[in-house]
Design an enzyme around this catalytic site. Structure first.
Site, PDB file in Angstrom:
ATOM      1  N   HIS A 167       0.836  -1.220   0.000  1.00 23.40           N
ATOM      2  CA  HIS A 167       0.000   0.000   0.000  1.00 23.40           C
ATOM      3  C   HIS A 167       0.862   1.259   0.000  1.00 23.40           C
ATOM      4  CE1 HIS A 167      -3.273  -2.751   1.378  1.00 23.40           C
ATOM      5  NE2 HIS A 167      -2.271  -3.293   2.081  1.00 23.40           N
ATOM      6  N   SER A 288      15.117  22.361 -15.216  1.00 24.33           N
ATOM      7  CA  SER A 288      13.918  23.165 -15.423  1.00 24.33           C
ATOM      8  C   SER A 288      14.347  24.525 -15.958  1.00 24.33           C
ATOM      9  CB  SER A 288      13.184  23.347 -14.093  1.00 24.33           C
ATOM     10  OG  SER A 288      12.369  24.500 -14.145  1.00 24.33           O
ATOM     11  N   LYS A 294      16.306  22.381  -9.991  1.00 25.65           N
ATOM     12  CA  LYS A 294      15.582  21.156 -10.307  1.00 25.65           C
ATOM     13  C   LYS A 294      16.342  20.185 -11.195  1.00 25.65           C
ATOM     14  CE  LYS A 294      11.343  20.640 -10.747  1.00 25.65           C
ATOM     15  NZ  LYS A 294      10.042  20.213 -10.356  1.00 25.65           N
ATOM     16  N   GLU A 301       9.641   9.311 -16.665  1.00 18.07           N
ATOM     17  CA  GLU A 301       8.238   9.696 -16.837  1.00 18.07           C
ATOM     18  C   GLU A 301       7.735   9.306 -18.220  1.00 18.07           C
ATOM     19  OE1 GLU A 301       9.498  13.754 -15.271  1.00 18.07           O
ATOM     20  OE2 GLU A 301       7.346  13.818 -14.956  1.00 18.07           O
TER      21      GLU A 301
END
Ligand code: ARG
Length: 469
Positions: A167, A288, A294, A301
């Site tokens: 979970h 970024s 970043k 992704e």
């Protein structure tokens, strides 16, 4: 707009236009033409034609001189295509007509005899099966590369402790090596599925002709052998209309893409500042444009996302095939693009994932720290009560719950809870309990078959290396 008699249309008609007066409209040509994508099958088409021509010669259906001329001509067509000299023209519909039309320009009547005893229906099915078979072999190698990368990292991290989750809540400590070897198992099954799929891909439709077979004394076993197929497909109607080989192939890719997306998601998650389990490598992350601090896991992704396109291809072709009567229908021309696209996406995802795993920089200190959070060794405490005090597991579970509650109220980990606090719950607990409460002790103890113990991981790595040889 004049939809009739487009100036090129007459050219394509020369293949089948005997009974036609006017040429097709420009729109007809546009919707009909598949050359834009099926030119990818040129090598398979030429190999199939050579095998067919040789067989026609051996069977005495065409002369040996014709066979020689056809082979020579086809070699030249192939060279021209590879040199980028072939002009692809939608008027010639598809790759089959492009190859044959150029062959006829080169060798005349011999070329015009090639299509004896075959049809584009068995021809395209043959080409497509050959192409998918090649990809099965290529993707098998790709998956093998990913497996090797996983095994190498698992070997390095056989003893690195991290939290195991259910979970997505901390459950029990595991080793990073064990976690990576779980993915090894998945991708190894994908390879097995691909291999199995290949056996059904590798049957020859050639010689089924349009749908009913032919009256010429062809030898389908000969062409099947020449093209490396295991056997000719047994039923001519099935041979030209079956696309389950492509559906099965897309299913295999879809399942494997799901596995890639799960692994990709863990990389995304682990690289967050909340988890801090990974440092992203320069090679597979981006910055970024506005936030200088970043580092983004774009490759992971995109691998996670591409599963959408790949399963979309499977669903798309399922819908194309659904409800189609036997035998060939032009609908089936729509079989190739989804397969091409899925293969291109999958190849890229596989390469990106292999690179990310090779470059993996786990922060084992953070992982180990996190492994101890959330009372992750509570099960070890319960197991101790069973093993040492002889408590039934259900009772041990209850006692452990009370100990966890006490630790939680004091803001302590189990391993830091004083003995008297534990003895207040169960007086028979001794300080031997502390030997099972560390995360290292926990993983080391899990030696059951398939369990996370470092020695198990080492053995799994060894077996995997053996299998990868
Ligand atoms: N381009 C067609 C396809 O991909 C080849 C077969 C065409 N056959 C036919 N009878 N029109 O399916």
């Amino acid at each position: 707009m004049d939809h009739n008699n487009d100036k090129n249309a007459k050219k394509g008609q020369s293949m089948w236009g005997g009974r036609f007066g006017a040429g097709p409209s420009a729109i007809m040509q546009e919707i009909n033409a598949s050359i834009g994508f099926d030119k990818r099958l040129y090598a398979e088409d030429i190999a199939g034609s050579k095998a067919h021509a040789s067989m026609l010669g051996t069977q005495g259906i065409i002369s040996q001189d014709d066979v020689t001329a056809i082979h020579k001509g086809l070699d030249q067509v192939k060279a021209e295509i590879e040199a980028g000299e072939m002009v692809f023209d939608p008027a010639l519909e598809d790759i089959h007509m492009h190859v044959e039309s150029r062959l006829r320009e080169l060798v005349g009547d011999a070329g015009a005899r090639l299509h004896t005893g075959r049809s584009r229906n068995d021809q395209v099915a043959t080409d497509f099966r050959l192409w998918v078979r090649e990809r099965c072999d290529e993707l098998d190698l790709g998956l093998k590369g990913l497996l090797s990368a996983l095994v190498d990292q698992a070997d390095k991290h056989a003893g690195s402790v991290m939290p195991g989750f259910t979970h997505l809540q901390t459950a029990q400590p595991v080793t990073l090596g064990h976690h990576l070897m779980a993915y090894h198992e998945m991708f190894a099954r994908d390879r097995a599925r691909l291999k199995d799929c290949r056996t059904r891909v590798n049957e020859s439709p050639l010689g089924a002709a349009a749908l009913a077979g032919t009256s010429f004394p062809i030898d389908r076993h000969m062409t099947a052998d020449a093209l490396g197929f295991d056997r000719p497909l047994a039923n001519s109607l099935d041979a030209v209309s079956a696309r389950d080989f492509a559906l099965e192939f897309l299913s295999v890719l879809s399942i494997s893409a799901v596995h890639l997306s799960r692994l990709a998601d863990e990389i995304v998650l682990w690289a967050t500042s909340a988890f801090k389990f990974l440092e992203l490598s320069d090679g597979f992350s981006t910055g970024s444009s506005i936030m200088p601090q970043k580092r983004n896991p774009d490759a992971a992704e995109l691998v996670r996302a591409k599963v959408g396109r790949i399963t979309g291809s499977l669903n798309g072709l399922m819908m194309v095939m659904k409800g189609l009567p036997l035998a060939y229908s032009k609908d089936m021309q729509e079989d190739k693009e989804p397969v091409f696209q899925a293969v291109d996406d999958f190849v890229l995802c596989l390469a990106a994932m292999t690179g990310m795993i090779e470059d993996l920089k786990p922060r084992t200190d953070e992982m180990a720290k996190a492994a101890g959070l959330g009372f992750s060794t509570a099960t070890d405490l319960a197991d101790w009560l069973v093993r040492v005090l002889g408590l039934p597991f259900r009772d041990a579970h209850h006692v452990t719950g009370a100990v966890v509650k006490e630790a939680e109220s004091r803001g302590l980990d189990l391993k830091d809870l004083p003995l008297d606090a534990m003895q207040a719950v169960e007086p028979r607990i001794t300080d031997d309990i502390y030997s099972v409460l560390s995360v290292e002790a926990s993983v080391t103890s899990r030696t059951s078959f398939g369990g996370t113990a470092p020695e198990n991981v080492k053995a799994a790595v060894k077996a995997a290396r053996e299998a990868l040889k």
